[in-house]
Scaffold this motif. Structure first.
Motif, PDB file in Angstrom:
ATOM      1  N   LEU A  74       0.847  -1.170   0.065  1.00  0.00           N
ATOM      2  CA  LEU A  74       0.008  -0.105  -0.072  1.00  0.00           C
ATOM      3  C   LEU A  74       0.836   1.356  -0.120  1.00  0.00           C
ATOM      4  CD1 LEU A  74      -2.922   0.918  -0.025  1.00  0.00           C
ATOM      5  CD2 LEU A  74      -2.894   1.102   2.545  1.00  0.00           C
ATOM      6  N   ILE A  75       1.885   1.356   0.832  1.00  0.00           N
ATOM      7  CA  ILE A  75       2.846   2.265   0.748  1.00  0.00           C
ATOM      8  C   ILE A  75       3.624   2.318  -0.552  1.00  0.00           C
ATOM      9  CG2 ILE A  75       4.874   3.349   1.903  1.00  0.00           C
ATOM     10  CD1 ILE A  75       3.912   2.245   4.588  1.00  0.00           C
ATOM     11  N   ARG A  76       4.062   1.661  -0.862  1.00  0.00           N
ATOM     12  CA  ARG A  76       4.784   1.503  -2.482  1.00  0.00           C
ATOM     13  C   ARG A  76       3.713   2.022  -3.452  1.00  0.00           C
ATOM     14  NH1 ARG A  76       6.108  -3.746  -1.376  1.00  0.00           N
ATOM     15  NH2 ARG A  76       4.846  -4.574  -3.435  1.00  0.00           N
ATOM     16  N   GLY A  77       2.441   1.738  -3.372  1.00  0.00           N
ATOM     17  CA  GLY A  77       1.443   2.168  -4.299  1.00  0.00           C
ATOM     18  C   GLY A  77       1.251   3.600  -4.125  1.00  0.00           C
ATOM     19  N   GLY A  78       1.379   3.980  -3.067  1.00  0.00           N
ATOM     20  CA  GLY A  78       0.954   5.501  -2.697  1.00  0.00           C
ATOM     21  C   GLY A  78       2.098   6.393  -3.073  1.00  0.00           C
ATOM     22  N   PHE A  79       3.349   5.758  -2.866  1.00  0.00           N
ATOM     23  CA  PHE A  79       4.582   6.350  -3.344  1.00  0.00           C
ATOM     24  C   PHE A  79       4.723   6.629  -4.944  1.00  0.00           C
ATOM     25  CE2 PHE A  79       7.015   6.115   0.781  1.00  0.00           C
ATOM     26  CZ  PHE A  79       6.606   7.370   1.249  1.00  0.00           C
ATOM     27  N   ARG A  80       4.271   5.411  -5.563  1.00  0.00           N
ATOM     28  CA  ARG A  80       4.467   5.249  -6.776  1.00  0.00           C
ATOM     29  C   ARG A  80       3.432   6.252  -7.561  1.00  0.00           C
ATOM     30  NH1 ARG A  80       5.389   2.123 -11.479  1.00  0.00           N
ATOM     31  NH2 ARG A  80       6.522   0.460 -10.315  1.00  0.00           N
ATOM     32  N   ALA A  81       2.170   6.309  -7.268  1.00  0.00           N
ATOM     33  CA  ALA A  81       1.178   7.349  -7.811  1.00  0.00           C
ATOM     34  C   ALA A  81       1.681   8.706  -7.652  1.00  0.00           C
ATOM     35  CB  ALA A  81      -0.026   7.182  -6.984  1.00  0.00           C
ATOM     36  N   LEU A  82       2.175   8.930  -6.442  1.00  0.00           N
ATOM     37  CA  LEU A  82       2.659  10.440  -6.361  1.00  0.00           C
ATOM     38  C   LEU A  82       3.613  10.923  -7.210  1.00  0.00           C
ATOM     39  CD1 LEU A  82       2.534  12.972  -4.540  1.00  0.00           C
ATOM     40  CD2 LEU A  82       4.090  12.028  -2.796  1.00  0.00           C
ATOM     41  N   LEU A  83       4.771   9.747  -7.317  1.00  0.00           N
ATOM     42  CA  LEU A  83       5.991   9.954  -7.972  1.00  0.00           C
ATOM     43  C   LEU A  83       5.653  10.060  -9.533  1.00  0.00           C
ATOM     44  CD1 LEU A  83       8.267   7.789  -6.092  1.00  0.00           C
ATOM     45  CD2 LEU A  83       8.547  10.313  -6.201  1.00  0.00           C
ATOM     46  N   GLU A  84       4.882   9.267 -10.065  1.00  0.00           N
ATOM     47  CA  GLU A  84       4.649   9.037 -11.587  1.00  0.00           C
ATOM     48  C   GLU A  84       3.644  10.319 -11.952  1.00  0.00           C
ATOM     49  OE1 GLU A  84       3.702   5.003 -12.486  1.00  0.00           O
ATOM     50  OE2 GLU A  84       6.168   4.900 -12.645  1.00  0.00           O
ATOM     51  N   ALA A  85       2.929  11.115 -10.948  1.00  0.00           N
ATOM     52  CA  ALA A  85       2.248  12.186 -11.450  1.00  0.00           C
ATOM     53  C   ALA A  85       2.943  13.508 -11.819  1.00  0.00           C
ATOM     54  CB  ALA A  85       1.219  12.484 -10.401  1.00  0.00           C
ATOM     55  N   GLU A  86       4.371  13.105 -11.702  1.00  0.00           N
ATOM     56  CA  GLU A  86       5.359  14.224 -12.090  1.00  0.00           C
ATOM     57  C   GLU A  86       6.017  13.949 -13.306  1.00  0.00           C
ATOM     58  OE1 GLU A  86       5.805  17.004  -9.944  1.00  0.00           O
ATOM     59  OE2 GLU A  86       3.958  16.289  -9.105  1.00  0.00           O
ATOM     60  N   ASP A  87       6.143  14.932 -14.318  1.00  0.00           N
ATOM     61  CA  ASP A  87       6.724  14.659 -15.413  1.00  0.00           C
ATOM     62  C   ASP A  87       8.332  14.317 -15.469  1.00  0.00           C
ATOM     63  OD1 ASP A  87       4.298  15.563 -16.773  1.00  0.00           O
ATOM     64  OD2 ASP A  87       4.859  17.629 -16.934  1.00  0.00           O
ATOM     65  N   ASP A  88       8.812  14.738 -14.451  1.00  0.00           N
ATOM     66  CA  ASP A  88      10.368  14.151 -14.504  1.00  0.00           C
ATOM     67  C   ASP A  88      10.646  13.183 -13.611  1.00  0.00           C
ATOM     68  OD1 ASP A  88       9.842  15.645 -12.088  1.00  0.00           O
ATOM     69  OD2 ASP A  88      11.719  16.508 -11.662  1.00  0.00           O
ATOM     70  N   LEU A  89       9.696  12.451 -12.994  1.00  0.00           N
ATOM     71  CA  LEU A  89       9.981  11.228 -12.182  1.00  0.00           C
ATOM     72  C   LEU A  89       9.557  10.109 -12.660  1.00  0.00           C
ATOM     73  CD1 LEU A  89       9.096  12.881  -8.795  1.00  0.00           C
ATOM     74  CD2 LEU A  89      11.622  12.780  -9.894  1.00  0.00           C
TER      75      LEU A  89
END
Length: 225
Positions: A12-27
């Motif tokens: 769940l934590i990995r999923g939350g971090f992934r969603a947050l990071l991949e919403a950025e154009d440079d990450l």
């Protein structure tokens, strides 16, 4: 594009971090690991710019995973940021000694997490001034560290630069303070890190305090590096 490895035993934590990071154009998240052993293997497979590594994981904990990543020359471009639920504790100190470039508390604000990943990708130390003061005051100063004689490998200029890094100055600020160019300041920092075998600025700061070059008073370091 900044390539990120996530290592946490909670999906769940990995999923939350992934969603947050991949919403950025440079990450971009290039891999996910559920334990430290997987983190090391995936780091070697993907060579990420940043590895976000939880301290407490099964099979191999985050500190040992950090140590192995930091010790592998093939991963010299990977910067480890420790994730913790607990804020400052002795595990974080051990992780910094193992080669982590900084740490983030899991409940940090999303904007701070994103900025932290970008700071780490540049190779800058990810520690706030307040955290550094507590880090030194509560843990580092209690343990035996390198002797003052270890500073003998540094020139006077390199000692001065190391002390300024430990007090939180960026390369540009060091240049202004010493009346030298930013490029020269960066060169002095790099040479000090090489001579002291410091993987990054975070380890340079720990060395500066442990060796007595800087006293644990009001000095700290910021995230701008």
């Amino acid at each position: 594009m900044i390539r990120v490895l996530l290592a946490d035993d909670q999906a769940l934590i990995r999923g939350g971090f992934r969603a947050l990071l991949e919403a950025e154009d440079d990450l971009e998240v290039v891999a996910e690991a559920a334990n430290g052993e997987q983190a090391v293997a995936l780091a070697l497979a993907h060579r990420p710019d940043v590895a976000l590594v939880d301290i407490q994981m099964p099979v191999m904990d985050g500190i040992e995973a950090t140590r192995r990543i930091a010790a592998d020359d093939r991963l010299s471009g990977t910067h480890v940021v420790i994730l913790t639920n607990y804020g400052l504790d002795e595990y974080v100190v051990d992780a910094l000694r193992a080669g982590a470039g900084g740490f983030l508390v899991k409940d940090t604000e999303p904007a701070d997490l994103l900025q932290g990943v970008r700071v780490a990708a540049r190779g800058d130390a990810l520690l706030s001034p307040a955290i550094t003061r507590r880090l030194i005051g509560e843990y580092v100063a209690r343990r035996p560290g390198p002797s003052p004689e270890a500073l003998g490998v540094l020139t006077n200029r390199e000692r001065e630069v190391t002390a300024l890094v430990a007090r939180g100055l960026s390369n540009d600020e060091i240049a202004a303070h010493m009346v030298i160019s930013p490029t020269t300041a960066k060169t002095h920092v790099s040479r000090a890190m090489t001579k002291l075998r410091a993987r990054d600025r975070a380890q340079l700061v720990v060395f500066a305090y442990e060796s007595g070059l800087v006293a644990p008073r009001s000095g700290g370091m910021d995230v701008s590096g």
